[in-house]
Design an enzyme around this catalytic site. Structure first.
Site, PDB file in Angstrom:
ATOM      1  N   THR A  96       0.818  -1.218   0.000  1.00 24.27           N
ATOM      2  CA  THR A  96       0.000   0.000   0.000  1.00 24.27           C
ATOM      3  C   THR A  96       0.846   1.259   0.000  1.00 24.27           C
ATOM      4  O   THR A  96       1.981   1.250   0.491  1.00 24.27           O
ATOM      5  CB  THR A  96      -0.904  -0.010   1.261  1.00 24.27           C
ATOM      6  N   ASP A  97       0.268   2.348  -0.479  1.00 26.77           N
ATOM      7  CA  ASP A  97       0.965   3.642  -0.404  1.00 26.77           C
ATOM      8  C   ASP A  97       0.978   4.191   1.026  1.00 26.77           C
ATOM      9  O   ASP A  97       1.693   5.143   1.325  1.00 26.77           O
ATOM     10  CB  ASP A  97       0.322   4.659  -1.362  1.00 26.77           C
ATOM     11  N   GLU A  98       0.164   3.582   1.930  1.00 34.39           N
ATOM     12  CA  GLU A  98       0.099   4.114   3.303  1.00 34.39           C
ATOM     13  C   GLU A  98       1.412   3.940   4.056  1.00 34.39           C
ATOM     14  O   GLU A  98       1.623   4.567   5.087  1.00 34.39           O
ATOM     15  CB  GLU A  98      -1.048   3.453   4.079  1.00 34.39           C
ATOM     16  N   TYR A 156      -2.201  -0.459  10.980  1.00 34.59           N
ATOM     17  CA  TYR A 156      -2.285  -1.164   9.690  1.00 34.59           C
ATOM     18  C   TYR A 156      -1.067  -0.845   8.821  1.00 34.59           C
ATOM     19  O   TYR A 156      -0.366  -1.749   8.350  1.00 34.59           O
ATOM     20  CB  TYR A 156      -3.575  -0.777   8.945  1.00 34.59           C
ATOM     21  N   LYS A 178       2.077  -3.179   7.372  1.00 37.67           N
ATOM     22  CA  LYS A 178       2.384  -3.346   5.941  1.00 37.67           C
ATOM     23  C   LYS A 178       3.831  -2.913   5.676  1.00 37.67           C
ATOM     24  O   LYS A 178       4.541  -3.545   4.883  1.00 37.67           O
ATOM     25  CB  LYS A 178       1.411  -2.538   5.072  1.00 37.67           C
TER      26      LYS A 178
HETATM   27  P1  NAD Z   1      -9.704  -7.451   1.948  1.00 38.49           P
HETATM   28  O1  NAD Z   1      -9.758  -7.112   3.387  1.00 38.49           O
HETATM   29  O2  NAD Z   1     -10.873  -7.189   1.080  1.00 38.49           O
HETATM   30  O3  NAD Z   1      -9.357  -8.997   1.766  1.00 38.49           O
HETATM   31  C1  NAD Z   1      -8.355  -9.626   2.508  1.00 38.49           C
HETATM   32  C2  NAD Z   1      -8.401 -11.117   2.201  1.00 38.49           C
HETATM   33  O4  NAD Z   1      -7.339 -11.751   2.945  1.00 38.49           O
HETATM   34  C3  NAD Z   1      -9.714 -11.790   2.626  1.00 38.49           C
HETATM   35  O5  NAD Z   1     -10.132 -12.697   1.624  1.00 38.49           O
HETATM   36  C4  NAD Z   1      -9.326 -12.535   3.908  1.00 38.49           C
HETATM   37  O6  NAD Z   1     -10.104 -13.695   4.150  1.00 38.49           O
HETATM   38  C5  NAD Z   1      -7.874 -12.879   3.627  1.00 38.49           C
HETATM   39  N1  NAD Z   1      -7.126 -13.101   4.874  1.00 38.49           N
HETATM   40  C6  NAD Z   1      -7.074 -12.261   5.951  1.00 38.49           C
HETATM   41  N2  NAD Z   1      -6.325 -12.823   6.923  1.00 38.49           N
HETATM   42  C7  NAD Z   1      -5.885 -14.019   6.440  1.00 38.49           C
HETATM   43  C8  NAD Z   1      -5.070 -15.057   6.968  1.00 38.49           C
HETATM   44  N3  NAD Z   1      -4.556 -14.973   8.200  1.00 38.49           N
HETATM   45  N4  NAD Z   1      -4.804 -16.141   6.197  1.00 38.49           N
HETATM   46  C9  NAD Z   1      -5.319 -16.224   4.940  1.00 38.49           C
HETATM   47  N5  NAD Z   1      -6.115 -15.289   4.405  1.00 38.49           N
HETATM   48  C10 NAD Z   1      -6.393 -14.195   5.133  1.00 38.49           C
HETATM   49  O7  NAD Z   1      -8.402  -6.712   1.391  1.00 38.49           O
HETATM   50  P2  NAD Z   1      -8.157  -5.976  -0.011  1.00 38.49           P
HETATM   51  O8  NAD Z   1      -8.707  -4.612   0.053  1.00 38.49           O
HETATM   52  O9  NAD Z   1      -8.560  -6.901  -1.102  1.00 38.49           O
HETATM   53  O10 NAD Z   1      -6.569  -5.843   0.019  1.00 38.49           O
HETATM   54  C11 NAD Z   1      -5.743  -6.899  -0.465  1.00 38.49           C
HETATM   55  C12 NAD Z   1      -4.277  -6.490  -0.307  1.00 38.49           C
HETATM   56  O11 NAD Z   1      -4.027  -5.284  -1.024  1.00 38.49           O
HETATM   57  C13 NAD Z   1      -3.875  -6.208   1.138  1.00 38.49           C
HETATM   58  O12 NAD Z   1      -2.586  -6.731   1.349  1.00 38.49           O
HETATM   59  C14 NAD Z   1      -3.873  -4.694   1.253  1.00 38.49           C
HETATM   60  O13 NAD Z   1      -2.929  -4.271   2.207  1.00 38.49           O
HETATM   61  C15 NAD Z   1      -3.448  -4.305  -0.162  1.00 38.49           C
HETATM   62  N6  NAD Z   1      -3.935  -3.003  -0.638  1.00 38.49           N
HETATM   63  C16 NAD Z   1      -5.258  -2.682  -0.533  1.00 38.49           C
HETATM   64  C17 NAD Z   1      -5.690  -1.458  -1.060  1.00 38.49           C
HETATM   65  C18 NAD Z   1      -7.150  -1.064  -0.978  1.00 38.49           C
HETATM   66  O14 NAD Z   1      -7.472   0.082  -1.306  1.00 38.49           O
HETATM   67  N7  NAD Z   1      -8.067  -1.932  -0.618  1.00 38.49           N
HETATM   68  C19 NAD Z   1      -4.786  -0.591  -1.651  1.00 38.49           C
HETATM   69  C20 NAD Z   1      -3.428  -0.954  -1.713  1.00 38.49           C
HETATM   70  C21 NAD Z   1      -3.020  -2.177  -1.219  1.00 38.49           C
HETATM   71  O1  DAU Z   2      -4.194   3.919   0.343  1.00 32.86           O
HETATM   72  C1  DAU Z   2      -4.382   2.547   0.274  1.00 32.86           C
HETATM   73  C2  DAU Z   2      -5.246   2.074   1.425  1.00 32.86           C
HETATM   74  O2  DAU Z   2      -6.569   2.505   1.148  1.00 32.86           O
HETATM   75  C3  DAU Z   2      -5.219   0.558   1.620  1.00 32.86           C
HETATM   76  O3  DAU Z   2      -3.928   0.156   1.969  1.00 32.86           O
HETATM   77  C4  DAU Z   2      -6.201   0.127   2.705  1.00 32.86           C
HETATM   78  O4  DAU Z   2      -6.238  -1.291   2.804  1.00 32.86           O
HETATM   79  C5  DAU Z   2      -7.576   0.644   2.331  1.00 32.86           C
HETATM   80  O5  DAU Z   2      -8.496   0.333   3.362  1.00 32.86           O
HETATM   81  C6  DAU Z   2      -7.549   2.159   2.096  1.00 32.86           C
HETATM   82  O6  DAU Z   2      -7.300   2.848   3.340  1.00 32.86           O
HETATM   83  P1  DAU Z   2      -8.077   4.206   3.721  1.00 32.86           P
HETATM   84  O7  DAU Z   2      -8.020   4.384   5.169  1.00 32.86           O
HETATM   85  O8  DAU Z   2      -7.607   5.342   2.876  1.00 32.86           O
HETATM   86  O9  DAU Z   2      -9.561   3.793   3.209  1.00 32.86           O
HETATM   87  P2  DAU Z   2     -11.004   4.013   3.876  1.00 32.86           P
HETATM   88  O10 DAU Z   2     -12.005   3.612   2.846  1.00 32.86           O
HETATM   89  O11 DAU Z   2     -11.101   3.417   5.229  1.00 32.86           O
HETATM   90  O12 DAU Z   2     -11.075   5.601   4.054  1.00 32.86           O
HETATM   91  C7  DAU Z   2     -10.892   6.487   2.948  1.00 32.86           C
HETATM   92  C8  DAU Z   2     -10.960   7.904   3.482  1.00 32.86           C
HETATM   93  O13 DAU Z   2     -12.297   8.162   3.921  1.00 32.86           O
HETATM   94  C9  DAU Z   2     -10.086   8.138   4.680  1.00 32.86           C
HETATM   95  O14 DAU Z   2      -9.567   9.462   4.626  1.00 32.86           O
HETATM   96  C10 DAU Z   2     -11.030   8.014   5.885  1.00 32.86           C
HETATM   97  C11 DAU Z   2     -12.346   8.498   5.313  1.00 32.86           C
HETATM   98  N1  DAU Z   2     -13.574   7.878   5.859  1.00 32.86           N
HETATM   99  C12 DAU Z   2     -13.642   6.515   5.890  1.00 32.86           C
HETATM  100  C13 DAU Z   2     -14.766   5.879   6.362  1.00 32.86           C
HETATM  101  C14 DAU Z   2     -14.842   4.373   6.406  1.00 32.86           C
HETATM  102  C15 DAU Z   2     -14.635   8.658   6.274  1.00 32.86           C
HETATM  103  O15 DAU Z   2     -14.586   9.897   6.206  1.00 32.86           O
HETATM  104  N2  DAU Z   2     -15.755   8.033   6.727  1.00 32.86           N
HETATM  105  C16 DAU Z   2     -15.871   6.676   6.817  1.00 32.86           C
HETATM  106  O16 DAU Z   2     -16.928   6.170   7.268  1.00 32.86           O
END
Ligand code: NAD
Ligand code: DAU
Length: 354
Positions: free
Chosen positions: A134-136, A159, A163
């Site tokens: 992630t970019d975080e 989180y 990562k």
């Molecule tokens: P998600 O939470 O939707 O899915 C996570 C998956 O991992 C689920 O299917 C869950 O069952 C599985 N999992 C969790 N713990 C586990 C364990 N102990 N063993 C096996 N499986 C397990 O997540 P996502 O949003 O699809 O993100 C996937 C990856 O991409 C993550 O590594 C996250 O850090 C990264 N990422 C997410 C975003 C985003 O915006 N969602 C952006 C950048 C990177």
């Molecule tokens: O940048 C990549 C990341 O993006 C991933 O690594 C994470 O897995 C993914 O969850 C996401 O993280 P964020 O914290 O940016 O996503 P989230 O959807 O939780 O929140 C997006 C923005 O919106 C953040 O600034 C918080 C705000 N927010 C979020 C929720 C859930 C609100 O204002 N209200 C809300 O109810």
């Protein structure tokens, strides 16, 4: 070629599998997933019976279970998505994040080290450990600038700290043991099948039942939004054309404040349901801010664009429109994730914020 896709039943992993399983019939895809609250096997119905696909319900924190799976399905490639992914959950309970994101990644690296024997001079052609990150990890930007691959790590939440730790472990295994690794650091994804704890689906689903739209702080935080299929394709591009040991930043050049995102979603839900935009906008509710809330993320994706020829196919407008329509047309999927666990989360997270 056997590819393990960890976390393949989650949001991004399922997009990756739904696209690649039919496209790459000579690859065997093993989805290694514990099936936590965030997984939904219903998302994978379209590929569930394909010959080159298998779901193995395994916890990546259980090394022995991974080892048994490796004896049965020896991986050539590991694409590692599995993680606890929600920042707010990590603030309320970091333990599971350390376990899955750090310890789980460590176990997968150990599987690769044991079975690929990199430091013993084994033939590593075709072998890749691709870590999806992630970019975080880079922390927060001010008003200007963008994250580059050489930006210093400065994670803010439990989180993002886990990562960051997993990214460091992956690079350490490359340097120390010669493991063929690649890392991608991506910005915020949105699109179909995202668990409705995250901003975009949470807002859409609240609009449909006219619940308040909880906006943290002033809604001025900026995220760089990327449609999930574009992220899945970026990962495939890195697998096909990337270089071992390299990191690639992935992003959509779509910086928006959270208020802009919510306003866009109000307009789109209004357009597709016939409800008035004003009625939906009136649901916006400012609530207590997220502790340690990063102000702004923006990705400089020029390396993957220039070196590997990847570019996103969706704009913010087309991707958000597709997303809203998907949630409106897939109410059965929505109902299947809105279980007791989901409702409990909404109560825990938002109960105190008002
Ligand atoms: P998600 O939470 O939707 O899915 C996570 C998956 O991992 C689920 O299917 C869950 O069952 C599985 N999992 C969790 N713990 C586990 C364990 N102990 N063993 C096996 N499986 C397990 O997540 P996502 O949003 O699809 O993100 C996937 C990856 O991409 C993550 O590594 C996250 O850090 C990264 N990422 C997410 C975003 C985003 O915006 N969602 C952006 C950048 C990177
Ligand atoms: O940048 C990549 C990341 O993006 C991933 O690594 C994470 O897995 C993914 O969850 C996401 O993280 P964020 O914290 O940016 O996503 P989230 O959807 O939780 O929140 C997006 C923005 O919106 C953040 O600034 C918080 C705000 N927010 C979020 C929720 C859930 C609100 O204002 N209200 C809300 O109810």
């Amino acid at each position: 070629m056997i590819v393990w896709v960890t976390g393949g039943a989650g949001f991004i992993g399922s997009s990756f599998l739904l696209r690649q399983v039919p496209r790459a019939p000579s690859w065997r895809f093993v989805n290694v997933d514990k099936l936590t609250y965030a997984a939904n096997p219903r998302s994978l119905e379209a590929i569930a019976t394909r010959d080159n696909y298998r779901l193995a319900r395994v916890d990546i924190c259980d090394f022995d279970a991974l080892d048994r799976l490796a004896a049965e399905e020896p991986p050539d490639v590991i694409v590692h998505f599995a993680a606890e992914s929600h920042v707010d959950r990590s603030i309320l309970g970091p333990r599971e994040f350390v376990r899955t994101n750090v310890e789980g990644t460590f176990h997968l690296l150990e599987i690769a080290r044991k079975h690929w024997r990199p430091s013993l001079g084994a033939d590593l052609r075709g072998r890749v450990f691709h870590h999806v990150s992630t970019d975080e990890v880079y922390g927060s930007l001010g008003d200007t600038g963008a994250f580059r691959e050489d930006t210093r790590y400065d994670p803010s939440s439990p989180y993002s700290a886990t990562k960051a730790a997993s990214d460091h472990l992956v690079r350490a295994y490359a340097r120390t043991y010669g493991l063929p690794t690649r890392v991608t650091n991506c910005s915020n994804n949105y699109g179909p099948r995202q668990f409705p704890e995250k901003l975009v689906p949470l807002m859409i689903l609240h609009m449909l039942v006219r619940k308040p739209l909880p906006i943290y702080g002033k809604g001025a935080n900026v995220r760089d939004w990327l449609f999930v299929d574009d992220h899945a394709d970026a990962i495939w591009t890195v697998l096909e054309r990337g270089v071992n040991g390299e990191t690639y930043n992935v992003g959509g050049h779509n910086e928006r404040t959270n208020l802009e995102v919510v306003d866009t979603l109000c307009a789109l839900v209004a357009k597709h349901t016939g409800v008035s935009t004003e009625e939906l906008l009136a649901l916006k509710t400012f609530v207590a801010d997220r502790p340690g809330h990063d102000l702004r993320y923006a990705i400089d994706a020029s390396k993957i664009e220039r070196e590997l020829g990847w570019a996103p196919a969706e704009t913010f407008e087309t991707g958000m429109d597709k997303t809203v329509r998907w949630y409106l047309e897939n109410q059965a999927w929505v109902a299947s994730v809105q279980s007791g666990e989901y409702l409990k989360w909404i109560e825990t997270n938002y109960g105190e914020r008002g």
